[in-house]
Design an enzyme around this catalytic site. Structure first.
Site, mmCIF file in Angstrom:
data_model
loop_
_atom_site.group_PDB
_atom_site.id
_atom_site.type_symbol
_atom_site.label_atom_id
_atom_site.label_comp_id
_atom_site.label_asym_id
_atom_site.label_seq_id
_atom_site.Cartn_x
_atom_site.Cartn_y
_atom_site.Cartn_z
ATOM 1 N NE ARG A 83 33.191 23.652 -14.955
ATOM 2 C CZ ARG A 83 31.954 24.024 -15.273
ATOM 3 N NH1 ARG A 83 31.332 24.956 -14.585
ATOM 4 N NH2 ARG A 83 31.330 23.478 -16.286
ATOM 5 C CG HIS B 195 32.486 23.077 -21.466
ATOM 6 N ND1 HIS B 195 32.685 21.978 -20.655
ATOM 7 C CD2 HIS B 195 31.350 23.675 -21.011
ATOM 8 C CE1 HIS B 195 31.721 21.921 -19.754
ATOM 9 N NE2 HIS B 195 30.904 22.926 -19.952
ATOM 10 C CD GLN C 233 27.524 22.290 -22.612
ATOM 11 O OE1 GLN C 233 27.655 22.381 -21.408
ATOM 12 N NE2 GLN C 233 26.352 22.096 -23.185
ATOM 13 C CG ASP D 73 28.530 30.240 -23.483
ATOM 14 O OD1 ASP D 73 27.871 30.316 -22.414
ATOM 15 O OD2 ASP D 73 29.716 29.859 -23.517
ATOM 16 C CB CYS E 280 26.629 25.456 -22.633
ATOM 17 S SG CYS E 280 27.129 27.175 -22.421
ATOM 18 N NE ARG F 197 27.779 18.899 -20.154
ATOM 19 C CZ ARG F 197 28.372 19.680 -19.231
ATOM 20 N NH1 ARG F 197 27.775 20.760 -18.812
ATOM 21 N NH2 ARG F 197 29.583 19.392 -18.775
HETATM 22 N N1 CP Z 1 27.040 23.976 -19.018
HETATM 23 C C1 CP Z 1 27.774 23.861 -17.889
HETATM 24 O O1 CP Z 1 28.940 23.468 -17.895
HETATM 25 O O2 CP Z 1 27.109 24.238 -16.774
HETATM 26 P P1 CP Z 1 27.731 24.390 -15.310
HETATM 27 O O3 CP Z 1 28.652 25.576 -15.338
HETATM 28 O O4 CP Z 1 26.562 24.566 -14.400
HETATM 29 O O5 CP Z 1 28.509 23.133 -15.000
HETATM 30 N N1 NVA Z 2 31.573 30.083 -21.626
HETATM 31 C C1 NVA Z 2 30.966 29.795 -20.353
HETATM 32 C C2 NVA Z 2 30.473 28.389 -20.320
HETATM 33 C C3 NVA Z 2 29.800 27.980 -19.035
HETATM 34 C C4 NVA Z 2 29.327 26.555 -19.058
HETATM 35 C C5 NVA Z 2 31.962 30.039 -19.235
HETATM 36 O O1 NVA Z 2 33.118 29.611 -19.360
HETATM 37 O O2 NVA Z 2 31.600 30.673 -18.242
#
Ligand code: CP
Ligand code: NVA
Length: 330
Positions: free
Chosen positions: A106, A133, A136, A229, A270, A315
């Protein structure tokens, strides 16, 4: 269908049939987990999960899914490795592949996860980048299918920052799976022309309709699921809060918006979400801009129509399916 040794970097790298199969395997794993049936398929494998950005769900999903499959899991936190500052991504990829059977990443740039995949000969899984993502989107579609009783012909409306990572993956997944997609947000935060064109191409094959609009009336009587989101994603400049709030306040998901869609419309997110003042970030925003709820009201978030905790749970099942399929027979 053979996924062995493949990377999971973007939704567009998989066919509709392959995505369908991943959802079916996820459902099977969910059943096993709920029945508390052991499924330690890979007792001799180890994986590493590398995080340049923070996480709750993605990290825990990869860890628990890894343990459930019988694997050893190493977590490298945003400051815990040499990658990037003392060792190139390409060198790191080759080193990690000597130790591990799979690598999750990530971080910021899509290029980094692509380089990890290019220089390692084990599967690499994308746990979020600035541009997409994909794990997700799998969990969200699993949740929609459970809650709506099917996917084909349904309409998913993403409301807010429609050019963010989550929306990009959802739009592609919708286009592939024959789900209509409404990207509803201000013109300033419109998805890129390149992504829209790639999705349109897939939509022509599946019969899905892709609508890009700044008008929330497009959701009236159409949306089976409304998705929100955060208004400012990880890695974006905190100075932008003021500008984003001005742009996105008209797109807050309220009970009125939900009711105007359909009586049975569900709410998706998410997570994490700013629906109350119980975080330091929400407190800061409240003190500076005077708003106590952002992308969704607390009422919608906590309502019966909210499927957000199912999504969070899914997830884990979907990530387990991705790891299982790409590591099988290796
Ligand atoms: N939805 C998601 O990716 O959550 P986190 O940032 O907690 O991993
Ligand atoms: N769009 C958000 C998603 C988090 C899971 C971010 O990138 O922070």
């Amino acid at each position: 269908m053979d996924f062995t040794g493949r990377d999971f970097l973007r939704i567009q790298d998989f066919s509709a049939e392959e995505l369908r199969y991943m959802l079916d395997v996820s459902k099977a794993f969910k059943k096993l987990k709920h029945e508390r049936k052991s499924h330690k398929c890979f007792p001799d494998k180890n994986i590493v999960i590398v995080f340049e950005k923070t996480s709750t769900r993605t990290r825990c999903a990869f860890e628990v899914a890894g343990y459930d499959l019988g694997m050893g899991v190493t977590y490298l936190d945003p400051t815990g490795s040499q990658m990037g500052h003392k060792e190139s991504v390409a060198d790191t990829a080759q080193v990690l592949a000597r130790f591990y059977d799979g690598i999750e990443f990530r971080g910021f740039k899509q290029e980094t996860v692509n380089t990890l995949a290019e220089y390692s000969d084990v599967p690499v899984w994308n746990g979020l980048t600035d541009s997409c993502h994909p794990t997700q989107a799998l969990a969200d579609f699993m949740t929609m299918e459970e809650r709506l009783g099917g996917l084909k012909g349904k309409t998913l409306a993403f409301v807010g920052d429609t050019r963010n990572n989550v929306s990009n993956s959802l739009m592609m997944m919708s286009a592939k799976m024959g789900v209509n997609y409404i990207a509803c947000g201000p013109k300033e935060l419109r998805p890129s022309d390149e992504i829209i064109a790639a999705c349109q191409l897939e939509a022509e094959k599946s019969g899905a309709e892709i609508i890009i609009t700044d008008d929330t009336n497009a959701l009236r009587g159409t949306a089976d699921a409304i998705y929100a989101d955060v208004w400012l994603s990880m890695g974006e400049d905190k100075e932008k809060w003021g500008e984003r709030i001005l742009l996105l306040q008209p797109y807050q998901v309220t009970m009125e918006m939900m009711n105007n869609a359909k009586p049975e419309t569900i709410f998706l997110h998410c997570l994490p979400s700013f629906h109350d003042l119980n975080t330091t970030t929400a407190q800061d925003v409240y003190e500076k801009f005077g708003i106590s709820e952002m992308e969704v009201t607390d009422e919608v978030f906590n309502s019966e129509r909210s499927a957000v905790m199912d999504e969070a749970e899914n997830r884990m099942h979907t990530i387990k399916a991705v790891m299982y399929l790409t590591l099988k027979n290796k």
